[in-house]
Design an enzyme around this catalytic site. Structure first.
Site, short mmCIF file in Angstrom:
data_model
loop_
_atom_site.label_atom_id
_atom_site.label_comp_id
_atom_site.label_asym_id
_atom_site.label_seq_id
_atom_site.Cartn_x
_atom_site.Cartn_y
_atom_site.Cartn_z
N LYS A 1 0.88 -1.18 0.00
CA LYS A 1 0.00 0.00 0.00
C LYS A 1 0.91 1.22 0.00
O LYS A 1 1.42 1.64 1.04
CB LYS A 1 -0.89 -0.02 1.25
N CYS B 1 14.27 10.33 6.23
CA CYS B 1 14.05 9.94 7.63
C CYS B 1 15.30 10.15 8.47
O CYS B 1 15.20 10.52 9.64
CB CYS B 1 13.58 8.49 7.70
N GLU C 1 10.46 15.71 14.55
CA GLU C 1 10.80 15.55 13.13
C GLU C 1 10.00 16.56 12.31
O GLU C 1 8.78 16.59 12.35
CB GLU C 1 10.47 14.13 12.66
N GLU D 1 10.17 1.21 10.23
CA GLU D 1 11.22 2.19 9.87
C GLU D 1 10.59 3.56 10.05
O GLU D 1 9.87 4.03 9.18
CB GLU D 1 11.60 2.00 8.40
P1 NAI Z 1 2.32 8.68 7.58
O1 NAI Z 1 3.27 7.94 8.44
O2 NAI Z 1 0.95 8.87 8.14
O3 NAI Z 1 2.18 7.96 6.17
C1 NAI Z 1 3.02 6.91 5.73
C2 NAI Z 1 2.18 5.78 5.18
O4 NAI Z 1 1.31 5.30 6.19
C3 NAI Z 1 1.27 6.19 4.01
O5 NAI Z 1 1.23 5.13 3.08
C4 NAI Z 1 -0.08 6.33 4.67
O6 NAI Z 1 -1.16 6.13 3.79
C5 NAI Z 1 -0.03 5.24 5.72
N1 NAI Z 1 -0.94 5.42 6.86
C6 NAI Z 1 -1.37 6.58 7.41
N2 NAI Z 1 -2.20 6.32 8.44
C7 NAI Z 1 -2.30 4.99 8.54
C8 NAI Z 1 -3.01 4.11 9.42
N3 NAI Z 1 -3.79 4.57 10.39
N4 NAI Z 1 -2.87 2.78 9.24
C9 NAI Z 1 -2.07 2.29 8.28
N5 NAI Z 1 -1.40 3.07 7.42
C10 NAI Z 1 -1.50 4.40 7.55
O7 NAI Z 1 2.95 10.07 7.23
P2 NAI Z 1 2.32 11.34 6.49
O8 NAI Z 1 0.96 11.64 7.03
O9 NAI Z 1 2.43 11.13 5.04
O10 NAI Z 1 3.33 12.50 6.94
C11 NAI Z 1 3.20 13.13 8.19
C12 NAI Z 1 4.56 13.33 8.83
O11 NAI Z 1 5.16 12.10 9.10
C13 NAI Z 1 5.56 14.06 7.99
O12 NAI Z 1 5.44 15.43 8.13
C14 NAI Z 1 6.87 13.56 8.53
O13 NAI Z 1 7.24 14.33 9.64
C15 NAI Z 1 6.55 12.18 8.98
N6 NAI Z 1 7.00 11.17 8.01
C16 NAI Z 1 8.19 10.58 8.23
C17 NAI Z 1 8.68 9.65 7.36
C18 NAI Z 1 9.99 9.00 7.60
O14 NAI Z 1 10.46 8.22 6.77
N7 NAI Z 1 10.64 9.29 8.69
C19 NAI Z 1 7.95 9.28 6.13
C20 NAI Z 1 6.68 9.95 5.99
C21 NAI Z 1 6.26 10.86 6.91
#
Ligand code: NAI
Ligand code: MG
Length: 491
Positions: free
Chosen positions: A185, A294, A395, A260
């Site tokens: 996904k 990240c 972050e 991760e």
């Molecule tokens: P997110 O962690 O919510 O999204 C990443 C993935 O998780 C996406 O595929 C999303 O559809 C999925 N996801 C979201 N809610 C979920 C749930 N309840 N159950 C299962 N899957 C779910 O991150 P988002 O909203 O895109 O970004 C928000 C903040 O997160 C960013 O501003 C950043 O600070 C952080 N982030 C950090 C990352 C890293 O690699 N360290 C990567 C992405 C976001």
């Protein structure tokens, strides 16, 4: 400047890849994916829901247990991975452009990434032939005892948008190497490259149902995958908040998890370092990919003796970076992925202002009217930051670095480790004793000395503390996709 349309974006809406077929989502809904540099619509993408995840898990379970996949030898799985690597290499330019269009990263950066990912796929191809159990000498007379390493089963993967193809390769590679099956996904902001990779996996010879890609939103499709009772392992890359939700959702069937997550990685500059090399490295440790990495080195600790000059040098490097549309090969930094992400980043900048941080550079949007349609933020260097400020603790995921001075090594070790995260850490020094001491003392999954974000397929990468658990790359990545079975045979 005009750009040609992408070959993957000319055929109407993007469907779900389930059981080797492109299928429409059961609910019949689609969402838009945009180019964040311009706001232009790229494609309509299928909005997979819980029922679509269920279909995909059924397909993945079927492929795991019936058909050719469970009988394929390591040699055959290796051949599929090698063919996939060749196909991605052949399509290098298309893949680079797809990620550039979908999430804004500069084409120079995405081209480089595709090259590394081809190499990574070939690494997993090699690892498909390197799966070994062991025999054990028990103290039971006549007993023959050995371990078998078996595929963990149906793997669910949920990925973020900051490196769409990258994240997808990191999920597909070990699944094909170990004989698992996958339901991926991808992030709703950037689903295109993962879809294309899934399509190429079929072309490379992965039987239908081995690699399934279900696009959609986290709260619906992602949440269903995390809780699904027939998913054996979930590999998640993303924010720590969502990581916590995944842990809770996974409890129903106690599926295996690897997480991760994010970081707030310290980057430590001693006065004896090669400062001409360290300053641009410190800048790019956080500005690369517009800060959406990240392991970005966002807490910059600089020896007080060199603090002022060094911080100015980092700011100077940032000011020299060219912001723009990622399709332009002269672009150094693209936009943030979305309006929402820019709002988050600007919220942190407002907070830093209110807390009294000093803006050495950036803190605003570029003034060039040509960039007004995209979600750009100038590379920002903050000084006068204290460890307690939000910009030093959380972050941000944008091009923002918090620079802080330190006076001695014990102090900087303690401050660097006083974080809820533990993903990466960087150290610059010419003194080997300092380097070794720091390498041992820093609490992080990776420590880089006189380099930052170095990466190789053979070296595991992952976090401790709120940065998650499990490792990607290296042997450890394969181990996370294998169960150990103990086989006892009484002679
Ligand atoms: P997110 O962690 O919510 O999204 C990443 C993935 O998780 C996406 O595929 C999303 O559809 C999925 N996801 C979201 N809610 C979920 C749930 N309840 N159950 C299962 N899957 C779910 O991150 P988002 O909203 O895109 O970004 C928000 C903040 O997160 C960013 O501003 C950043 O600070 C952080 N982030 C950090 C990352 C890293 O690699 N360290 C990567 C992405 C976001
Ligand atoms: Mg997009």
């Amino acid at each position: 400047m005009t750009f040609s349309v992408h070959p993957f974006l000319t055929g109407g809406p993007k469907l779900l890849l389930i059981g080797g077929q492109w299928v429409e989502p059961i609910g019949g809904r689609y969402f838009d994916t945009y180019n964040p540099a311009t706001g232009e619509l790229l494609a309509k993408v299928a909005q997979g829901e819980a029922a679509d995840i269920d279909r995909a898990v059924t397909a993945a379970r079927g492929a795991l247990e019936q058909g050719p996949w469970p009988h394929m030898t390591p040699s055959e799985r290796q051949a599929i991975l090698l063919r996939l690597a060749d196909l991605v290499e052949r399509e290098r330019e298309n893949f680079a452009l797809l990620d550039t269009l979908d999430m804004g990263s500069p084409i120079r950066h995405t081209r480089g990434s595709v090259g590394l990912l081809v190499d990574l796929l070939r690494y997993y191809a090699g690892m498909a032939r390197a799966i070994h159990g062991e025999t054990a000498e028990t103290s039971i007379p006549g007993m023959f005892a050995c371990t078998l390493r078996e595929p963990v089963g149906v793997v669910g993967a949920i990925t973020p948008w900051n490196g769409p193809l990258w994240a997808a390769v990191l999920k597909v590679g070990p699944v094909l190497a170990t004989g698992c099956t996958l339901v991926l996904k991808p992030a709703e902001e950037a689903s295109l490259a993962p879809l294309r990779l899934g399509e190429l996996a079929l072309e490379a010879g992965a039987p239908p149902g081995v690699i399934n890609v279900v696009t959609g939103f986290g709260e619906t499709a992602g949440a269903r995958l995390a809780e699904h009772p027939d998913v054996d392992k979930l590999a998640f890359t993303g924010s720590d908040e969502t990581g916590q939700k995944i842990v809770r959702a996974s409890a129903g069937n106690l599926k295996r998890l690897t997480l991760e997550l994010g970081g707030k990685s310290p980057h430590i500059i001693f006065a004896d370092a090669d400062l001409d090399a360290a300053a641009p490295a410190a800048a790019m440790a956080v500005f690369a990919n517009s800060g959406q990495i990240c392991s970005a080195g966002t807490r910059l600790y600089v020896d007080r003796k060199i603090y002022d000059d060094f911080v100015q040098a980092v700011a100077r490097h940032g000011r020299g970076l060219r912001l723009g549309d990622g399709r332009d090969p002269a672009t150094d930094l693209g936009p943030l992925v979305s309006a929402m992400q820019r709002k988050r980043v600007e919220g942190y900048l407002d907070g830093a202002r209110a807390d009294g941080a000093q803006f050495i550079s950036g803190g605003d949007r570029p003034s060039d009217p040509a960039l007004a349609g995209g979600y750009f933020v100038n590379p920002t260097v903050l000084a006068g930051v204290s460890d307690g400020m939000r910009v030093a603790r959380e972050e941000i995921f944008g091009p923002v670095v918090a620079a802080m001075a330190f006076d001695d090594i014990d102090e900087v070790i303690a401050r660097a480790n006083a974080s809820r995260f533990g993903l990466g850490a960087g150290v610059w020094t010419k003194n080997n004793a300092t380097a070794l001491r720091m390498g041992r003392a820093l609490r992080a999954g990776s420590v880089w000395v006189n380099c930052y974000n170095a990466l190789d397929p053979a070296m595991p990468s992952g976090g401790i503390k709120a940065s998650g658990y499990g490792r990607e790359y290296g042997r450890a990545h394969l181990d996370d996709h294998l169960n150990i079975k103990s086989l006892w045979m009484q002679g």
